[in-house]
Design an enzyme around this catalytic site. Sequence first.
Site, PDB file in Angstrom:
ATOM      1  N   CYS A  77      30.093 -43.431 106.565  1.00 54.03           N
ATOM      2  CA  CYS A  77      28.858 -43.918 105.977  1.00 54.03           C
ATOM      3  C   CYS A  77      28.820 -43.591 104.496  1.00 54.03           C
ATOM      4  O   CYS A  77      29.737 -43.000 103.947  1.00 54.03           O
ATOM      5  CB  CYS A  77      27.656 -43.274 106.673  1.00 54.03           C
ATOM      6  SG  CYS A  77      27.677 -43.422 108.474  1.00 54.03           S
ATOM      7  N   ARG A 100      25.108 -47.141 106.910  1.00 63.30           N
ATOM      8  CA  ARG A 100      25.802 -46.692 108.120  1.00 63.30           C
ATOM      9  C   ARG A 100      26.905 -47.629 108.594  1.00 63.30           C
ATOM     10  O   ARG A 100      26.723 -48.843 108.659  1.00 63.30           O
ATOM     11  CB  ARG A 100      24.782 -46.524 109.268  1.00 63.30           C
ATOM     12  CG  ARG A 100      25.423 -45.942 110.529  1.00 63.30           C
ATOM     13  CD  ARG A 100      24.482 -45.922 111.705  1.00 63.30           C
ATOM     14  NE  ARG A 100      25.115 -45.278 112.854  1.00 63.30           N
ATOM     15  CZ  ARG A 100      24.833 -45.548 114.126  1.00 63.30           C
ATOM     16  NH1 ARG A 100      23.911 -46.433 114.417  1.00 63.30           N
ATOM     17  NH2 ARG A 100      25.468 -44.925 115.093  1.00 63.30           N
ATOM     18  N   GLY A 114      30.573 -38.794 108.123  1.00 62.65           N
ATOM     19  CA  GLY A 114      31.707 -38.091 108.690  1.00 62.65           C
ATOM     20  C   GLY A 114      31.813 -38.230 110.193  1.00 62.65           C
ATOM     21  O   GLY A 114      31.112 -39.032 110.820  1.00 62.65           O
ATOM     22  N   ASP A 164      26.605 -37.135 116.771  1.00 58.33           N
ATOM     23  CA  ASP A 164      26.943 -35.850 116.165  1.00 58.33           C
ATOM     24  C   ASP A 164      25.968 -35.497 115.046  1.00 58.33           C
ATOM     25  O   ASP A 164      25.774 -34.320 114.721  1.00 58.33           O
ATOM     26  CB  ASP A 164      28.388 -35.838 115.656  1.00 58.33           C
ATOM     27  CG  ASP A 164      28.765 -37.053 114.825  1.00 58.33           C
ATOM     28  OD1 ASP A 164      27.920 -37.955 114.666  1.00 58.33           O
ATOM     29  OD2 ASP A 164      29.911 -37.117 114.355  1.00 58.33           O
TER      30      ASP A 164
END
EC number: 6.3.5.4
Length: 617
Positions: free
Chosen positions: A2, A54, A82, A106
């Site tokens: 992103c 994104r 990441g 995440d």
Amino acid sequence: MCGIAGFYNPHDHYLKEKEHYESVLRAMAERLRHRGPDDAGQWLWEHGGLSHARLSIIDLAGGHQPMVKSGSRQTFAIVYNGELYNTDELRRELMAAGCSFQSSSDTEVILAGYMEYGPDFVKRLNGIFAFAVMDTAHNRLCLFRDRAGVKPLFYTARDEELIFSSELKGILAYPGIKARLDRRGLNEVFSIGPARTYGCGVLKDMEELLPGHYLICGPDGIRQHSYWKLVSRPHEDSYERTIEKTSFLVEDSVRRQMVSDVPICTFLSGGVDSSLVSAICAKELKKQGKRLTTFSFDFVDNDKFFRANPFQPSRDRPYVDQMVRFLDSDHHYLECGNLTQADRLFDSVLAHDLPAMGDIDSSMLQFCSMVREHNKVALTGECADEIFGGYPWFHKKECFEAHTFPWTMDLSPRKSLLDDSFLEYLDMDRYVLDTYERSVAETPVLAEDSPEEARRREIAWLNLRWFMQTLLNRMDRTSMYSGLEARVPFADHRIIEYVWNVPWDMKTRDGLVKNLLRQSGKGLLPDEILFRKKSPYPKTYDTAYEKLLADRVREMMDDSHSPVMDFLDRKKLVRFLTSPSDYGKPWYGQLMAGPQMLAYILQVNFWLKTYDIEVVG
């Protein structure tokens, strides 16, 4: 992956001009849209704002950002670029501590971990990342960057305000920020480039958060903290145990980095690094009844024009063919032509916001855009040479003894085109020497090391701190320019930490370059691949390409609005254009020889003009 951006001021009140600052956040996200074309979002608070573009890889439906969570009547928001490779372990740990989750992303794990443990939670992360947390409870902005520096994060501070972004272009989208270049920046471009001093954003007042660091910005100012660093210690494992551990770490890293909710692929050059990554991926996918997709890169008619030299002893294609048969992969042979490679030099600048590695960069950008037509996620063999000692300058006596950067031991090619008065202003030799000495002095020392082993550490340190960063920058920008996520399993910090302390004798036993990695890959690859002599990323040897560049340089010289000509000597440049190129004598790294000097000059000119860069004293 992103793109992230934002701003913060502990004493300002951005909500008083809500519409204006929301539009600023949208403009910053739009500048980063290539990094994340699937979604965008903004979040504004009285003391700051976050913006996000994104690329959907994990939790496709539930991973919208900025992500906001509340607890104890306080609000926390995050933007994250990441991938985390120990998400499941951390989620279980946080749930045991009482945390609850609304998504499988995440991003939420990282934010919940910050809320539970504070900034030091970053020490528990295994992944590649750059993220920002707006912490309203403490009126602060926290910026974090992964240990190896795989993901970028730039910032600038003016008065009490801090502006940050994944790429410089995001900062330049903020009102009142202008691209300026001082003497330090000019030295970075002409004396050091295409590398740059770690932490330096080249443009005046632009900085990059150091790998393995986090930054806290609050009412008391800006403080940067190191949360990870290499430590030199005696290596106590036997040779056999060292091979066993290395094999486990490499395979475990590749398996972890295969996590994705979209199909993955690999870059396959036929060299040992990319072949090992591809073999592990193929083996894991086969267990799931799936077939690996692989991609190789070359240049049109390279079979006709290739010239073997000490840096590039053989073509890759025969080894790629062998690996494709061995893996039974769904393989795609990608090629780049002269005109495309030359045209994309300028896209390369737009991707970096800086001059880059000439056509070594522009060709990779083209290849990544072609891969993106098929896949969103690719695993690569990048970083193995820096970690395991694969480059020629690890082994050559003259590099071992040189008191300068071993990939640029001779500055004369850089000086050959520059105006004499500009050379005097730069004082290039002093800048490079001072930069080298500051960096090499930071090498983690071990009292027990012999002088030779201590020097080995220095060279390894320089490679990790400098050369690897240049190639990680290239991989991130060229891939993300087309919205492709390129992962680098060899840059796992556990591999870096372990191999750092392995003695040189084990790394190169029996005089075999990268012996440790090769031995750890036994059984995974055919011996012809495993023990193949190193050959770097390909480049074209077609003289028609060099002529194309020379014609474009002549056009640049005839254009009175070419800003780079303020720094060049016209007579020197004309002489250079009529001199034969020596492809075997690079002025940077292994590949950047005569044609790449022309490509680099064209990039510098385009950069100065397109970014309207103001040169200041």
